[in-house]
Design a protein around this motif. Structure first.
Motif, PDB file in Angstrom:
ATOM      1  N   ALA A 157       0.835  -1.195   0.000  1.00 22.26           N
ATOM      2  CA  ALA A 157       0.000   0.000   0.000  1.00 22.26           C
ATOM      3  C   ALA A 157       0.872   1.248   0.000  1.00 22.26           C
ATOM      4  N   MET A 158       0.380   2.309  -0.588  1.00 20.85           N
ATOM      5  CA  MET A 158       1.119   3.565  -0.584  1.00 20.85           C
ATOM      6  C   MET A 158       0.691   4.411   0.606  1.00 20.85           C
ATOM      7  N   VAL A 159       1.688   4.993   1.285  1.00 22.76           N
ATOM      8  CA  VAL A 159       1.425   5.862   2.429  1.00 22.76           C
ATOM      9  C   VAL A 159       2.139   7.189   2.212  1.00 22.76           C
ATOM     10  N   ARG A 160       1.667   8.193   2.959  1.00 23.22           N
ATOM     11  CA  ARG A 160       2.170   9.555   2.788  1.00 23.22           C
ATOM     12  C   ARG A 160       2.429  10.172   4.156  1.00 23.22           C
ATOM     13  N   ALA A 161       3.482  10.997   4.260  1.00 26.84           N
ATOM     14  CA  ALA A 161       3.796  11.711   5.500  1.00 26.84           C
ATOM     15  C   ALA A 161       4.385  13.081   5.155  1.00 26.84           C
ATOM     16  N   GLU A 162       4.059  14.064   5.980  1.00 31.75           N
ATOM     17  CA  GLU A 162       4.664  15.391   5.864  1.00 31.75           C
ATOM     18  C   GLU A 162       5.934  15.403   6.715  1.00 31.75           C
ATOM     19  N   VAL A 163       7.017  15.894   6.138  1.00 27.72           N
ATOM     20  CA  VAL A 163       8.298  15.967   6.832  1.00 27.72           C
ATOM     21  C   VAL A 163       8.706  17.439   6.889  1.00 27.72           C
ATOM     22  N   ALA A 164       9.232  17.873   8.013  1.00 23.42           N
ATOM     23  CA  ALA A 164       9.488  19.298   8.230  1.00 23.42           C
ATOM     24  C   ALA A 164      10.744  19.827   7.553  1.00 23.42           C
ATOM     25  N   GLU A 165      11.791  19.004   7.423  1.00 24.80           N
ATOM     26  CA  GLU A 165      13.079  19.528   6.966  1.00 24.80           C
ATOM     27  C   GLU A 165      13.716  18.655   5.888  1.00 24.80           C
ATOM     28  N   LEU A 166      14.496  19.298   5.028  1.00 25.44           N
ATOM     29  CA  LEU A 166      15.214  18.594   3.967  1.00 25.44           C
ATOM     30  C   LEU A 166      16.149  17.534   4.535  1.00 25.44           C
ATOM     31  N   GLU A 167      16.805  17.818   5.646  1.00 29.00           N
ATOM     32  CA  GLU A 167      17.735  16.832   6.205  1.00 29.00           C
ATOM     33  C   GLU A 167      17.015  15.542   6.603  1.00 29.00           C
ATOM     34  N   GLU A 168      15.782  15.648   7.066  1.00 33.58           N
ATOM     35  CA  GLU A 168      15.018  14.439   7.398  1.00 33.58           C
ATOM     36  C   GLU A 168      14.630  13.684   6.127  1.00 33.58           C
ATOM     37  N   VAL A 169      14.340  14.410   5.058  1.00 35.70           N
ATOM     38  CA  VAL A 169      14.067  13.763   3.766  1.00 35.70           C
ATOM     39  C   VAL A 169      15.320  13.024   3.305  1.00 35.70           C
ATOM     40  N   ARG A 170      16.464  13.678   3.393  1.00 32.90           N
ATOM     41  CA  ARG A 170      17.720  13.038   2.999  1.00 32.90           C
ATOM     42  C   ARG A 170      17.980  11.785   3.841  1.00 32.90           C
ATOM     43  N   ARG A 171      17.697  11.860   5.112  1.00 36.77           N
ATOM     44  CA  ARG A 171      17.880  10.701   5.994  1.00 36.77           C
ATOM     45  C   ARG A 171      16.963   9.552   5.575  1.00 36.77           C
ATOM     46  N   ALA A 172      15.705   9.867   5.269  1.00 41.87           N
ATOM     47  CA  ALA A 172      14.752   8.834   4.837  1.00 41.87           C
ATOM     48  C   ALA A 172      15.199   8.189   3.524  1.00 41.87           C
ATOM     49  N   PHE A 173      15.635   8.982   2.564  1.00 43.33           N
ATOM     50  CA  PHE A 173      16.091   8.440   1.286  1.00 43.33           C
ATOM     51  C   PHE A 173      17.344   7.580   1.482  1.00 43.33           C
ATOM     52  N   HIS A 174      18.249   8.021   2.343  1.00 46.78           N
ATOM     53  CA  HIS A 174      19.454   7.236   2.622  1.00 46.78           C
ATOM     54  C   HIS A 174      19.077   5.886   3.245  1.00 46.78           C
ATOM     55  N   GLU A 175      18.174   5.927   4.208  1.00 44.61           N
ATOM     56  CA  GLU A 175      17.740   4.676   4.837  1.00 44.61           C
ATOM     57  C   GLU A 175      17.070   3.762   3.817  1.00 44.61           C
ATOM     58  N   TYR A 176      16.216   4.317   2.988  1.00 46.28           N
ATOM     59  CA  TYR A 176      15.565   3.506   1.953  1.00 46.28           C
ATOM     60  C   TYR A 176      16.625   2.851   1.057  1.00 46.28           C
ATOM     61  N   ALA A 177      17.581   3.652   0.570  1.00 40.53           N
ATOM     62  CA  ALA A 177      18.591   3.155  -0.366  1.00 40.53           C
ATOM     63  C   ALA A 177      19.496   2.093   0.252  1.00 40.53           C
ATOM     64  N   THR A 178      19.687   2.163   1.561  1.00 40.60           N
ATOM     65  CA  THR A 178      20.577   1.210   2.224  1.00 40.60           C
ATOM     66  C   THR A 178      19.817   0.050   2.875  1.00 40.60           C
ATOM     67  N   GLY A 179      18.519  -0.035   2.609  1.00 38.40           N
ATOM     68  CA  GLY A 179      17.730  -1.168   3.092  1.00 38.40           C
ATOM     69  C   GLY A 179      17.196  -1.008   4.498  1.00 38.40           C
ATOM     70  N   GLU A 180      17.380   0.138   5.085  1.00 34.87           N
ATOM     71  CA  GLU A 180      16.836   0.396   6.424  1.00 34.87           C
ATOM     72  C   GLU A 180      15.427   0.963   6.290  1.00 34.87           C
ATOM     73  N   ARG A 181      14.640   0.855   7.332  1.00 32.35           N
ATOM     74  CA  ARG A 181      13.280   1.392   7.278  1.00 32.35           C
ATOM     75  C   ARG A 181      12.937   2.213   8.528  1.00 32.35           C
ATOM     76  N   GLY A 182      13.963   2.815   9.163  1.00 33.96           N
ATOM     77  CA  GLY A 182      13.732   3.634  10.342  1.00 33.96           C
ATOM     78  C   GLY A 182      12.797   4.795  10.089  1.00 33.96           C
ATOM     79  N   PHE A 183      12.782   5.304   8.859  1.00 36.35           N
ATOM     80  CA  PHE A 183      11.909   6.428   8.526  1.00 36.35           C
ATOM     81  C   PHE A 183      10.438   6.085   8.703  1.00 36.35           C
ATOM     82  N   LEU A 184      10.089   4.811   8.569  1.00 32.94           N
ATOM     83  CA  LEU A 184       8.684   4.421   8.729  1.00 32.94           C
ATOM     84  C   LEU A 184       8.198   4.610  10.162  1.00 32.94           C
TER      85      LEU A 184
END
Length: 192
Positions: A157-184
């Motif tokens: 399923a597709m989910v959506r979240a509002e994120v306050a800062e670019l650095e948190e977006v970068r962290r989420a993308f890094h986690e996704y790319a490295t197989g982590e899912r802490g952003f969830l």
């Protein structure tokens, strides 16, 4: 109008500042005479050698397609590729964990197996001219962001979240790319 990319060998990943400085220094010089480096024969567009650095010139209409070819040739040969129009550097490493993962942007950039530094830098280019950045592992899952930092994630399923800062977006993308899912677990997600 034409656009350029430059490819060359570096023993370690380089920053955008280093890549930009190398490009500007090369552009001050004169093209090399004689034989082109072997890799130049595989590159599309008009190719000019400046010693061991190769400049690829292409027209604006074919830029997206030809850039993807240049990125692929550079990666195959372990070369750095600098895009002066977007001020982005494509290093050979470090890569994410998903072979074949693709980076897509709203301004037409498509890179297969992007390095993590490129993903980081591309996220800072979102604008009305570049309205989204996506990392996708086709047939499995993806993460996407649009200006205002609205994250979308799909794995089932597709989910959506509002994120306050670019650095948190970068962290989420890094986690996704490295197989982590802490952003969830860090964000409040709603169905998209």
């Amino acid at each position: 109008m034409s656009v350029e990319l430059m490819v060359w060998d570096e023993p370690v990943p380089v920053s955008r500042d280093q890549a930009r400085a190398t490009y500007l220094e090369v552009r001050k010089g004169e093209p090399a005479r004689g034989d082109l480096p072997e890799v130049a024969k595989e590159l599309p567009g008009a190719v000019t050698a400046f010693g061991d650095r190769v400049l690829v010139t292409m027209d604006l209409e074919t830029m997206d397609e030809m850039s993807a070819q240049v990125f692929e040739v550079a990666r195959t040969h372990g070369l750095v590729c600098y895009d002066p129009q977007r001020d982005l550097v494509h290093n050979v490493a470090p890569l994410g964990v998903y072979q074949g993962m693709q980076l897509h942007t709203g301004d037409g950039l498509v890179v297969r197996d992007p390095d993590l530094g490129l993903v980081h830098d591309v996220l800072g280019t979102m604008s009305p001219q570049n309205p989204f950045v996506t990392l996708v592992t086709f047939g499995h899952h993806f993460i996407q962001v649009s200006p205002g930092y609205e994250l979308e994630y799909k794995e089932g399923a597709m989910v959506r979240a509002e994120v306050a800062e670019l650095e948190e977006v970068r962290r989420a993308f890094h986690e996704y790319a490295t197989g982590e899912r802490g952003f969830l677990g860090r964000h409040s997600w709603s169905d998209a």
